[in-house]
Scaffold this active site. Sequence first.
Site, PDB file in Angstrom:
ATOM      1  N   ASP A  60     -49.084   5.195  12.897  1.00  0.00           N
ATOM      2  CA  ASP A  60     -47.958   5.794  12.407  1.00  0.00           C
ATOM      3  C   ASP A  60     -48.001   5.614  10.947  1.00  0.00           C
ATOM      4  O   ASP A  60     -47.383   5.927  10.057  1.00  0.00           O
ATOM      5  CB  ASP A  60     -46.501   5.802  12.970  1.00  0.00           C
ATOM      6  CG  ASP A  60     -46.098   4.143  13.072  1.00  0.00           C
ATOM      7  OD1 ASP A  60     -46.916   3.047  12.667  1.00  0.00           O
ATOM      8  OD2 ASP A  60     -44.954   3.974  13.371  1.00  0.00           O
ATOM      9  N   SER A  61     -48.765   4.389  10.695  1.00  0.00           N
ATOM     10  CA  SER A  61     -49.098   4.127   9.432  1.00  0.00           C
ATOM     11  C   SER A  61     -49.772   5.171   8.260  1.00  0.00           C
ATOM     12  O   SER A  61     -49.543   5.129   7.275  1.00  0.00           O
ATOM     13  CB  SER A  61     -49.993   2.952   8.924  1.00  0.00           C
ATOM     14  OG  SER A  61     -51.057   3.262   9.880  1.00  0.00           O
ATOM     15  N   ASP A  99     -50.184   6.340  18.131  1.00  0.00           N
ATOM     16  CA  ASP A  99     -48.832   5.564  17.959  1.00  0.00           C
ATOM     17  C   ASP A  99     -47.718   6.446  18.485  1.00  0.00           C
ATOM     18  O   ASP A  99     -47.954   7.632  17.580  1.00  0.00           O
ATOM     19  CB  ASP A  99     -48.844   4.992  16.705  1.00  0.00           C
ATOM     20  CG  ASP A  99     -48.518   3.665  16.188  1.00  0.00           C
ATOM     21  OD1 ASP A  99     -47.970   2.841  17.200  1.00  0.00           O
ATOM     22  OD2 ASP A  99     -48.568   3.108  15.104  1.00  0.00           O
ATOM     23  N   LYS A 129     -49.385   3.573  21.928  1.00  0.00           N
ATOM     24  CA  LYS A 129     -48.798   2.196  21.409  1.00  0.00           C
ATOM     25  C   LYS A 129     -47.476   2.505  21.292  1.00  0.00           C
ATOM     26  O   LYS A 129     -46.606   3.525  20.540  1.00  0.00           O
ATOM     27  CB  LYS A 129     -49.408   1.641  20.204  1.00  0.00           C
ATOM     28  CG  LYS A 129     -48.967   0.557  19.659  1.00  0.00           C
ATOM     29  CD  LYS A 129     -49.961  -0.164  18.362  1.00  0.00           C
ATOM     30  CE  LYS A 129     -49.560   0.460  17.274  1.00  0.00           C
ATOM     31  NZ  LYS A 129     -48.100   0.315  16.883  1.00  0.00           N
ATOM     32  N   GLU A 131     -43.915   0.154  19.768  1.00  0.00           N
ATOM     33  CA  GLU A 131     -43.396  -1.324  19.377  1.00  0.00           C
ATOM     34  C   GLU A 131     -42.340  -1.848  20.037  1.00  0.00           C
ATOM     35  O   GLU A 131     -41.294  -1.232  20.524  1.00  0.00           O
ATOM     36  CB  GLU A 131     -42.943  -1.002  17.677  1.00  0.00           C
ATOM     37  CG  GLU A 131     -44.047  -0.533  17.025  1.00  0.00           C
ATOM     38  CD  GLU A 131     -43.739  -0.354  15.364  1.00  0.00           C
ATOM     39  OE1 GLU A 131     -42.616  -0.834  15.237  1.00  0.00           O
ATOM     40  OE2 GLU A 131     -44.684   0.106  14.844  1.00  0.00           O
ATOM     41  N   GLU A 196     -48.669  -8.489  15.206  1.00  0.00           N
ATOM     42  CA  GLU A 196     -48.563  -8.355  13.745  1.00  0.00           C
ATOM     43  C   GLU A 196     -47.527  -9.171  12.859  1.00  0.00           C
ATOM     44  O   GLU A 196     -46.499  -9.400  13.598  1.00  0.00           O
ATOM     45  CB  GLU A 196     -48.355  -6.739  13.313  1.00  0.00           C
ATOM     46  CG  GLU A 196     -48.165  -6.258  12.002  1.00  0.00           C
ATOM     47  CD  GLU A 196     -47.944  -5.135  11.446  1.00  0.00           C
ATOM     48  OE1 GLU A 196     -47.902  -4.024  12.570  1.00  0.00           O
ATOM     49  OE2 GLU A 196     -47.991  -4.760  10.353  1.00  0.00           O
TER      50      GLU A 196
HETATM   51  O1  KIV Z   1     -49.604   2.076  12.264  1.00  0.00           O
HETATM   52  C1  KIV Z   1     -50.482   1.202  12.378  1.00  0.00           C
HETATM   53  O2  KIV Z   1     -51.292   1.426  11.351  1.00  0.00           O
HETATM   54  C2  KIV Z   1     -50.146   0.013  12.987  1.00  0.00           C
HETATM   55  C3  KIV Z   1     -51.271  -1.040  13.043  1.00  0.00           C
HETATM   56  C4  KIV Z   1     -50.869  -1.765  11.644  1.00  0.00           C
HETATM   57  C5  KIV Z   1     -51.258  -1.910  14.023  1.00  0.00           C
HETATM   58  O3  KIV Z   1     -49.362   0.098  13.967  1.00  0.00           O
END
Ligand code: KIV
Length: 296
Positions: A60-61, A99, A129, A131, A196
């Site tokens: 989600d970055s 994510d 993924k 969090e 992280e």
């Molecule tokens: O969204 C992302 O890029 C991440 C990684 C930094 C692990 O969650």
Amino acid sequence: MSLTNFPAGGPSGPPVVKVTMPALQEMKRQGKPISSLTAYDYATSRLVDECGIDMILVGDSLAQVVLGYDNTLAVTLNEMLHHTRAVRRAVRRALLVADMPFGSYHGTVAEGVGNAVRFLKEAGAEAVKIEGPRIDLVRALTDAEIPVVGHLGLTPQSVHRMGGYRVQGKTAAAADQLRADAHAVAEAGAGVLVLEGVPREVAAQITAELEIPTIGIGAGPDCDGQILVFHDLVNLTFAPAAKFVRRYGDAAGLVRAAVEHYREDVEHRAFPSDEESYHLPAAAREALEQRKLRRA
Ligand code: KIV
């Protein structure tokens, strides 16, 4: 027009040995480091996959590095699905993880499972993924045959609760809590755990204690694998790099030089050349010339 077909590795190319979640767990057992990167579109995902990276995360970055938001909170489920589909079309070998964006798993467990199903069914992800220590959700996803990558420590979707992007687990009590959460996430069924922004010592201890692989980002070299944001790796972020980032290339420099060179060539009529132009067949050219002569 642009050609994007697979010359090899496709249906008629040599077979590709697919990376799966059990394969990542086997790598940990064998002490083989796991490489992982984020990717968000067809072209970069294809390069990342062809370079042999084991796990590709549609992070989600992308809210920040692709869409230009200040943090990860704004990206929507549909946007994440859209990018995951693009990455899916490029990736043949790596484990493809999507994510789950902020808000898509923060309500009921049933809603979280329903949204996770969309990543596998509609976008071809092989794991999701999430969090934080959301133990009930990890268990429910696992029961629903959805492989889970956990993510603990500095979890960017908690930026407002954390009061900024701060290294987590820095006191003995906080480190104990992190270890307990890591065990709980693993016991609930997560197959991989991203750590992280945690002190090296804490990440090392968690890595030694868990059977599932840990993938670190800002968590030191003792994790079972490492992940970086693709745009950090190649200098496409327009900001100073964080302490844990190592820049392996300068895509910004490369792109700037290419674009400036192109602009100058267009302005000086140096592009395109005659060789870069299509031409009439000789007979048609001749006929055109004759007509021009007759008109003159
Ligand atoms: O969204 C992302 O890029 C991440 C990684 C930094 C692990 O969650």
